[in-house]
Write a protein that holds these residues in place. Structure first.
Motif, PDB file in Angstrom:
ATOM      1  N   ILE A 144       0.832  -1.207   0.000  1.00 29.79           N
ATOM      2  CA  ILE A 144       0.000   0.000   0.000  1.00 29.79           C
ATOM      3  C   ILE A 144       0.866   1.256   0.000  1.00 29.79           C
ATOM      4  CG2 ILE A 144      -1.798   1.280   1.213  1.00 29.79           C
ATOM      5  CD1 ILE A 144      -2.658  -1.327   2.507  1.00 29.79           C
ATOM      6  N   HIS A 145       0.513   2.214  -0.870  1.00 32.61           N
ATOM      7  CA  HIS A 145       1.138   3.541  -0.876  1.00 32.61           C
ATOM      8  C   HIS A 145       0.046   4.568  -1.118  1.00 32.61           C
ATOM      9  CE1 HIS A 145       5.432   2.398  -0.801  1.00 32.61           C
ATOM     10  NE2 HIS A 145       4.979   1.289  -1.364  1.00 32.61           N
ATOM     11  N   CYS A 146       0.178   5.727  -0.487  1.00 30.95           N
ATOM     12  CA  CYS A 146      -0.861   6.756  -0.558  1.00 30.95           C
ATOM     13  C   CYS A 146      -0.294   8.083  -1.029  1.00 30.95           C
ATOM     14  CB  CYS A 146      -1.530   6.928   0.810  1.00 30.95           C
ATOM     15  SG  CYS A 146      -2.410   5.458   1.386  1.00 30.95           S
ATOM     16  N   GLY A 147      -1.153   8.889  -1.634  1.00 30.38           N
ATOM     17  CA  GLY A 147      -0.781  10.214  -2.116  1.00 30.38           C
ATOM     18  C   GLY A 147      -2.041  10.974  -2.459  1.00 30.38           C
ATOM     19  N   THR A 148      -1.995  11.749  -3.553  1.00 27.41           N
ATOM     20  CA  THR A 148      -3.158  12.540  -3.966  1.00 27.41           C
ATOM     21  C   THR A 148      -3.350  12.451  -5.484  1.00 27.41           C
ATOM     22  OG1 THR A 148      -1.823  14.533  -4.180  1.00 27.41           O
ATOM     23  CG2 THR A 148      -2.920  14.178  -2.069  1.00 27.41           C
ATOM     24  N   VAL A 149      -4.593  12.678  -5.890  1.00 28.34           N
ATOM     25  CA  VAL A 149      -4.898  12.809  -7.316  1.00 28.34           C
ATOM     26  C   VAL A 149      -4.374  14.164  -7.781  1.00 28.34           C
ATOM     27  CG1 VAL A 149      -6.735  12.967  -9.033  1.00 28.34           C
ATOM     28  CG2 VAL A 149      -6.937  11.345  -7.126  1.00 28.34           C
ATOM     29  N   GLN A 150      -3.564  14.160  -8.849  1.00 28.17           N
ATOM     30  CA  GLN A 150      -2.958  15.400  -9.334  1.00 28.17           C
ATOM     31  C   GLN A 150      -3.691  16.007 -10.516  1.00 28.17           C
ATOM     32  OE1 GLN A 150       0.940  13.651 -10.063  1.00 28.17           O
ATOM     33  NE2 GLN A 150       1.784  14.711  -8.281  1.00 28.17           N
ATOM     34  N   ALA A 151      -4.220  15.158 -11.395  1.00 25.29           N
ATOM     35  CA  ALA A 151      -4.883  15.668 -12.601  1.00 25.29           C
ATOM     36  C   ALA A 151      -5.814  14.594 -13.147  1.00 25.29           C
ATOM     37  CB  ALA A 151      -3.848  16.060 -13.653  1.00 25.29           C
ATOM     38  N   VAL A 152      -6.841  15.030 -13.884  1.00 20.06           N
ATOM     39  CA  VAL A 152      -7.784  14.105 -14.519  1.00 20.06           C
ATOM     40  C   VAL A 152      -7.804  14.364 -16.022  1.00 20.06           C
ATOM     41  CG1 VAL A 152      -9.191  13.874 -12.444  1.00 20.06           C
ATOM     42  CG2 VAL A 152      -9.731  15.668 -14.111  1.00 20.06           C
ATOM     43  N   ASN A 153      -8.422  13.467 -16.772  1.00 17.99           N
ATOM     44  CA  ASN A 153      -8.505  13.557 -18.233  1.00 17.99           C
ATOM     45  C   ASN A 153      -7.123  13.663 -18.875  1.00 17.99           C
ATOM     46  OD1 ASN A 153     -11.357  13.444 -18.288  1.00 17.99           O
ATOM     47  ND2 ASN A 153     -11.469  15.625 -17.796  1.00 17.99           N
ATOM     48  N   VAL A 154      -6.219  12.818 -18.401  1.00 16.80           N
ATOM     49  CA  VAL A 154      -4.851  12.779 -18.902  1.00 16.80           C
ATOM     50  C   VAL A 154      -4.742  11.696 -19.973  1.00 16.80           C
ATOM     51  CG1 VAL A 154      -2.448  12.333 -18.238  1.00 16.80           C
ATOM     52  CG2 VAL A 154      -3.969  13.579 -16.687  1.00 16.80           C
ATOM     53  N   LEU A 171       1.502   8.666  -6.587  1.00 16.63           N
ATOM     54  CA  LEU A 171       1.648   7.342  -5.982  1.00 16.63           C
ATOM     55  C   LEU A 171       2.750   6.595  -6.708  1.00 16.63           C
ATOM     56  CD1 LEU A 171      -2.127   6.339  -5.865  1.00 16.63           C
ATOM     57  CD2 LEU A 171      -0.743   7.071  -3.933  1.00 16.63           C
ATOM     58  N   CYS A 172       3.562   5.878  -5.980  1.00 16.86           N
ATOM     59  CA  CYS A 172       4.586   5.070  -6.621  1.00 16.86           C
ATOM     60  C   CYS A 172       4.035   3.692  -6.957  1.00 16.86           C
ATOM     61  CB  CYS A 172       5.800   4.925  -5.710  1.00 16.86           C
ATOM     62  SG  CYS A 172       5.503   3.861  -4.266  1.00 16.86           S
ATOM     63  N   ALA A 173       4.658   3.042  -7.917  1.00 16.73           N
ATOM     64  CA  ALA A 173       4.360   1.654  -8.244  1.00 16.73           C
ATOM     65  C   ALA A 173       5.585   1.077  -8.933  1.00 16.73           C
ATOM     66  CB  ALA A 173       3.132   1.541  -9.137  1.00 16.73           C
ATOM     67  N   GLY A 195       3.159   4.289 -15.092  1.00 14.80           N
ATOM     68  CA  GLY A 195       3.791   5.235 -14.187  1.00 14.80           C
ATOM     69  C   GLY A 195       5.275   5.348 -14.428  1.00 14.80           C
ATOM     70  N   SER A 196       5.909   6.146 -13.579  1.00 12.46           N
ATOM     71  CA  SER A 196       7.352   6.339 -13.638  1.00 12.46           C
ATOM     72  C   SER A 196       7.886   6.440 -12.219  1.00 12.46           C
ATOM     73  CB  SER A 196       7.696   7.606 -14.429  1.00 12.46           C
ATOM     74  OG  SER A 196       7.117   8.752 -13.805  1.00 12.46           O
ATOM     75  N   GLY A 197       9.208   6.281 -12.062  1.00 12.13           N
ATOM     76  CA  GLY A 197       9.815   6.302 -10.737  1.00 12.13           C
ATOM     77  C   GLY A 197       9.696   4.958 -10.058  1.00 12.13           C
ATOM     78  N   ASN A 198       9.928   4.969  -8.754  1.00 12.06           N
ATOM     79  CA  ASN A 198       9.828   3.744  -7.965  1.00 12.06           C
ATOM     80  C   ASN A 198       9.457   4.093  -6.541  1.00 12.06           C
ATOM     81  OD1 ASN A 198      12.354   4.251  -6.406  1.00 12.06           O
ATOM     82  ND2 ASN A 198      13.300   3.969  -8.422  1.00 12.06           N
ATOM     83  N   CYS A 199       9.296   3.061  -5.703  1.00  9.42           N
ATOM     84  CA  CYS A 199       8.823   3.300  -4.345  1.00  9.42           C
ATOM     85  C   CYS A 199       9.962   3.555  -3.362  1.00  9.42           C
ATOM     86  CB  CYS A 199       7.959   2.130  -3.880  1.00  9.42           C
ATOM     87  SG  CYS A 199       6.374   2.060  -4.758  1.00  9.42           S
ATOM     88  N   SER A 201      12.423   6.070  -4.310  1.00 15.30           N
ATOM     89  CA  SER A 201      12.663   7.500  -4.487  1.00 15.30           C
ATOM     90  C   SER A 201      11.398   8.291  -4.775  1.00 15.30           C
ATOM     91  CB  SER A 201      13.658   7.711  -5.641  1.00 15.30           C
ATOM     92  OG  SER A 201      13.163   7.161  -6.845  1.00 15.30           O
ATOM     93  N   GLY A 202      10.279   7.590  -4.987  1.00 14.42           N
ATOM     94  CA  GLY A 202       9.010   8.264  -5.294  1.00 14.42           C
ATOM     95  C   GLY A 202       8.646   8.091  -6.758  1.00 14.42           C
ATOM     96  N   GLY A 203       7.405   8.320  -7.063  1.00 15.29           N
ATOM     97  CA  GLY A 203       6.981   8.134  -8.443  1.00 15.29           C
ATOM     98  C   GLY A 203       5.634   8.747  -8.718  1.00 15.29           C
ATOM     99  N   THR A 204       5.251   8.666  -9.974  1.00 14.34           N
ATOM    100  CA  THR A 204       3.961   9.143 -10.459  1.00 14.34           C
ATOM    101  C   THR A 204       3.282   7.998 -11.192  1.00 14.34           C
ATOM    102  OG1 THR A 204       4.767  11.408 -10.705  1.00 14.34           O
ATOM    103  CG2 THR A 204       2.814  10.805 -11.979  1.00 14.34           C
ATOM    104  N   THR A 205       1.976   7.856 -10.999  1.00 15.86           N
ATOM    105  CA  THR A 205       1.254   6.771 -11.654  1.00 15.86           C
ATOM    106  C   THR A 205       0.029   7.294 -12.387  1.00 15.86           C
ATOM    107  OG1 THR A 205       0.277   6.343  -9.477  1.00 15.86           O
ATOM    108  CG2 THR A 205       1.971   4.812 -10.223  1.00 15.86           C
ATOM    109  N   TYR A 206      -0.393   6.515 -13.383  1.00 15.62           N
ATOM    110  CA  TYR A 206      -1.580   6.817 -14.177  1.00 15.62           C
ATOM    111  C   TYR A 206      -2.607   5.714 -13.962  1.00 15.62           C
ATOM    112  CZ  TYR A 206       1.549  10.176 -16.281  1.00 15.62           C
ATOM    113  OH  TYR A 206       2.433  11.217 -16.465  1.00 15.62           O
ATOM    114  N   HIS A 207      -3.873   6.117 -13.922  1.00 16.23           N
ATOM    115  CA  HIS A 207      -4.928   5.205 -13.489  1.00 16.23           C
ATOM    116  C   HIS A 207      -6.136   5.298 -14.412  1.00 16.23           C
ATOM    117  CE1 HIS A 207      -2.929   5.041  -9.420  1.00 16.23           C
ATOM    118  NE2 HIS A 207      -2.462   6.178  -9.914  1.00 16.23           N
ATOM    119  N   GLN A 208      -6.682   4.147 -14.767  1.00 17.87           N
ATOM    120  CA  GLN A 208      -7.948   4.093 -15.496  1.00 17.87           C
ATOM    121  C   GLN A 208      -9.075   4.294 -14.501  1.00 17.87           C
ATOM    122  OE1 GLN A 208      -8.741   3.215 -19.008  1.00 17.87           O
ATOM    123  NE2 GLN A 208     -10.693   4.017 -18.260  1.00 17.87           N
ATOM    124  N   PRO A 209      -9.930   5.310 -14.666  1.00 17.22           N
ATOM    125  CA  PRO A 209     -11.013   5.532 -13.699  1.00 17.22           C
ATOM    126  C   PRO A 209     -12.008   4.368 -13.688  1.00 17.22           C
ATOM    127  CG  PRO A 209     -10.651   7.487 -15.037  1.00 17.22           C
ATOM    128  CD  PRO A 209      -9.883   6.373 -15.679  1.00 17.22           C
TER     129      PRO A 209
END
Length: 223
Positions: A144-154, A171-173, A195-199, A201-209
Motif C-alpha cells: 500500500i502507498h498513498c498520495g493525492t490525485v494530481q490531474a484528470v482527463n490525462v 503514488l509510486c508503483a 507510471g514512472s519512478g519507484n517506491c 525515491s518516489g513516483g507518479t502513476t496513471y490510473h484508469q477511472p
C-alpha cells in the motif's frame, strides 16, 4: 411367535430409528472462498491483478487492466491453473485500458471488497476522481502507498496507441503492481495502468477511472 406387545415395541423402535435418520442435522456447507479486488489471478499466458469486483445484478465481474489478455482468456485462482474462476469477456486497449472478467465458479464469492495487505476494505461507491483528492493504491509487489490525485482527463501514449481519460496521482508503483486497485476510504477510484519512478525515491502513476467503466457496462459496486 412373539407376544403382541413385544412386536409393537420392535415396530416402535424401528420407527423411532428411521425418524432419527430423517431429522439428524447435516453438516453445514462450506462457505464460498472470497475472491477480492487486489487478488492475483493466473492464465496460461501469465498473471494479472483484479482491481475491483462489480455486478450487473445477475453476473459478477472482475475489473482488470486491458493488457491482461484478449477476449476468451481463462483465469484461475492458482498458478497451477487448476481452479478456473472466470473468462475475459471484454478487453479494451488502447483508447482505454481495462478488461472485464466474467466470474463463473460458484465455489468462490466475489464481494465488493479489496484485499490490501492484511486489511479487507469495503468498496461502497465509485465516483469520478477529482484533483486534490487523497488516494491509495495496493499492489502485490510493493503493498500500500498513498498520495493525492494530481490531474484528470490525462492521455498517455504507448507504442500500441494512446490511452485517454486517465487520472494522474502522486503514488509510486513498480513492475508487477500494474492493474492494482486505487481507492480512497470506501471509494473505488481506478486501477494502475502505468507510471514512472519507484517506491524508493518516489513516483507518479496513471490510473484508469473505475466510474467510467461501470457506467459504460451498467455495473455497480457496493452490493
Amino acid at each position: 411367535m412373539r407376544p403382541r406387545t413385544a412386536l409393537a415395541q420392535l415396530l416402535c423402535a424401528a420407527l423411532l430409528g428411521a425418524l432419527a435418520l430423517v431429522t439428524a442435522p447435516t453438516a453445514a456447507a462450506a462457505a464460498p472462498t472470497p475472491l477480492r479486488g487486489g487478488t492475483v489471478l493466473y492464465s496460461p499466458a501469465g498473471r494479472c491483478v483484479v482491481a475491483f469486483n462489480a455486478t450487473n445484478g445477475t453476473r459478477h465481474y472482475g475489473v482488470m487492466a486491458g493488457r491482461c489478455g484478449t477476449v476468451g482468456t481463462r483465469w484461475y485462482a492458482d498458478a497451477r491453473l487448476t481452479a478456473q474462476v472466470g473468462v475475459t469477456e471484454t478487453a479494451v486497449f488502447p483508447g482505454n485500458d481495462y478488461a472485464l472478467v466474467r466470474y463463473t465458479n460458484p465455489d468462490f464469492a466475489y464481494p465488493s471488497e479489496i484485499a490490501a495487505g492484511s486489511q479487507v476494505i469495503r468498496v461502497n461507491r465509485a465516483p469520478a476522481p477529482v484533483p486534490g483528492q487523497s488516494a491509495c493504491r495496493t499492489g502485490p509487489v510493493t503493498g500500500i502507498h498513498c498520495g493525492t490525485v494530481q490531474a484528470v482527463n490525462v492521455s498517455v501514449t504507448h507504442p500500441q496507441g494512446t490511452v485517454h481519460g486517465l487520472f494522474r496521482a502522486s503514488l509510486c508503483a513498480e513492475p508487477g503492481d500494474s492493474g492494482g486497485p486505487t481507492f480512497s476510504g470506501d471509494t473505488g477510484l481506478g486501477l494502475v495502468v502505468g507510471g514512472s519512478g519507484n517506491c524508493a525515491s518516489g513516483g507518479t502513476t496513471y490510473h484508469q477511472p473505475l466510474a467510467s467503466i461501470l457506467s459504460t457496462y451498467g455495473l455497480r459496486v457496493g452490493y
